[in-house]
Design an enzyme around this catalytic site. Sequence first.
Site, PDB file in Angstrom:
ATOM      1  N   MET A 271       0.842  -1.198   0.000  1.00  0.00           N
ATOM      2  CA  MET A 271       0.000   0.000   0.000  1.00  0.00           C
ATOM      3  C   MET A 271       0.879   1.251   0.000  1.00  0.00           C
ATOM      4  SD  MET A 271      -3.520  -0.771   2.042  1.00  0.00           S
ATOM      5  CE  MET A 271      -2.878  -0.621   3.707  1.00  0.00           C
ATOM      6  N   GLY A 272       2.142   1.078  -0.388  1.00  0.00           N
ATOM      7  CA  GLY A 272       3.036   2.223  -0.496  1.00  0.00           C
ATOM      8  C   GLY A 272       3.645   2.629   0.830  1.00  0.00           C
TER       9      GLY A 272
ATOM     10  N   GLY B  62      11.606  -2.751   5.273  1.00  0.00           N
ATOM     11  CA  GLY B  62      10.903  -4.024   5.332  1.00  0.00           C
ATOM     12  C   GLY B  62      10.318  -4.408   3.989  1.00  0.00           C
ATOM     13  N   HIS B  63       9.650  -3.459   3.338  1.00  0.00           N
ATOM     14  CA  HIS B  63       9.115  -3.710   2.000  1.00  0.00           C
ATOM     15  C   HIS B  63      10.243  -4.063   1.029  1.00  0.00           C
ATOM     16  CE1 HIS B  63       5.835  -0.875   3.451  1.00  0.00           C
ATOM     17  NE2 HIS B  63       5.137  -1.928   3.072  1.00  0.00           N
TER      18      HIS B  63
ATOM     19  N   ARG C  77       3.137   3.150   9.117  1.00  0.00           N
ATOM     20  CA  ARG C  77       2.491   4.038  10.090  1.00  0.00           C
ATOM     21  C   ARG C  77       3.507   4.724  11.012  1.00  0.00           C
ATOM     22  NH1 ARG C  77      -3.107   2.424  10.325  1.00  0.00           N
ATOM     23  NH2 ARG C  77      -3.410   0.490   9.161  1.00  0.00           N
TER      24      ARG C  77
ATOM     25  N   LEU D 139       6.797   2.986   1.364  1.00  0.00           N
ATOM     26  CA  LEU D 139       7.740   1.879   1.457  1.00  0.00           C
ATOM     27  C   LEU D 139       8.910   2.174   2.395  1.00  0.00           C
ATOM     28  CD1 LEU D 139       7.934   0.796  -2.297  1.00  0.00           C
ATOM     29  CD2 LEU D 139       6.308   0.074  -0.543  1.00  0.00           C
TER      30      LEU D 139
ATOM     31  N   GLU E 218       6.171 -10.899   7.568  1.00  0.00           N
ATOM     32  CA  GLU E 218       5.613 -11.586   8.733  1.00  0.00           C
ATOM     33  C   GLU E 218       5.126 -10.620   9.813  1.00  0.00           C
ATOM     34  OE1 GLU E 218       8.357 -14.510  10.160  1.00  0.00           O
ATOM     35  OE2 GLU E 218       7.931 -15.903   8.513  1.00  0.00           O
ATOM     36  N   LYS E 219       5.351  -9.331   9.652  1.00  0.00           N
ATOM     37  CA  LYS E 219       4.779  -8.389  10.627  1.00  0.00           C
ATOM     38  C   LYS E 219       3.262  -8.535  10.635  1.00  0.00           C
ATOM     39  CE  LYS E 219       4.187  -3.945  10.064  1.00  0.00           C
ATOM     40  NZ  LYS E 219       2.815  -3.731  10.593  1.00  0.00           N
ATOM     41  N   ASP E 220       2.702  -8.746   9.465  1.00  0.00           N
ATOM     42  CA  ASP E 220       1.272  -9.032   9.340  1.00  0.00           C
ATOM     43  C   ASP E 220       1.102 -10.549   9.223  1.00  0.00           C
ATOM     44  OD1 ASP E 220       0.096  -6.232   9.060  1.00  0.00           O
ATOM     45  OD2 ASP E 220       1.624  -6.216   7.503  1.00  0.00           O
TER      46      ASP E 220
END
Length: 300
Positions: free
Chosen positions: A50-51, A56-57, A208, A53, A169-171
């Site tokens: 979702m941008g 991690g991304h 966030r 970035l 894996e954060k989500d």
Amino acid sequence: MKCSTFASFSNILIIKFTIVMLVLKNKQEVTDFIQSLKYKGLTIGFVPTMGALHSGHLSLIKKSIEDNQYTICSIFVNPTQFNNLMDLEKYPRTEDSDIEKLNAVGCDAVYLPKIEDIYPKGTEIDPIDLKGLNSVMEGASRPGHFEGVATVVKRLFLQTQPTNAYFGEKDFQQLQVIKQMVKDLNLSINIIGIPIKREENGLAMSSRNIRLSQDYINKSTILYKSLIQAKELVKYHNPKEIIKIIKKIFNNSDLKLEYFNIADEESLLTPEEFLQGTHYRAFIAAYAGDVRLIDNLRIL
């Protein structure tokens, strides 16, 4: 007579070619691109985002580049996974810098769909059986969230037709939901989870985080510290006892705990006791001011 101008050059001119990432702006463009890759029999790695970035991304992108012949990233802030309209409005949008970051790490293409490319008939949800994985923790706190996630990822999968798809894996609950969706729909896509990237203070990297004040950045380390403590408590306590202990820590914290849970990694259900040979993970969600943060850690 020879031209002395050319004869006087003593250095060789070296031209450096820079490969520019392909920017795909609609469904038709991504369809044409994917068909050209499929025609050549090339493997495709896909990273949906979702941008906003961060490292991690980019670790997902790097892994995809390592594993596949072509890598495509999508950037789309999906409205159907937000049950809080204020959260949707405040979600950071940094498309220009995102494209620069993707190009810098060598991503082959980025897909920037419009809302009509994903939801041509309006923001409806696809009926997908998630076997209850969507009803606990994040699903309980954010009704409809995983139905929206499953819908957008399914539609992106159908458009990009990847060989491999990468999720952080954060989500972790989202990762399990996507695996279940792929299994339920019998899609021939390998779903690959990538370990959480953390800041030096242990805070899990998140889009966030840019909304956090420095004070809350410091205070938010309590999330990771709580997970580490839960891992230590496994030696002497059962899951429900650990949950009670960790919840008490937040009574004197500046963060508002939404939930702390311990669950079987496969079923996402909280066990009465830890069973040998089964992997368990601790999950946490809390508010730092108006910023909602999540984290998790395998504890056994």
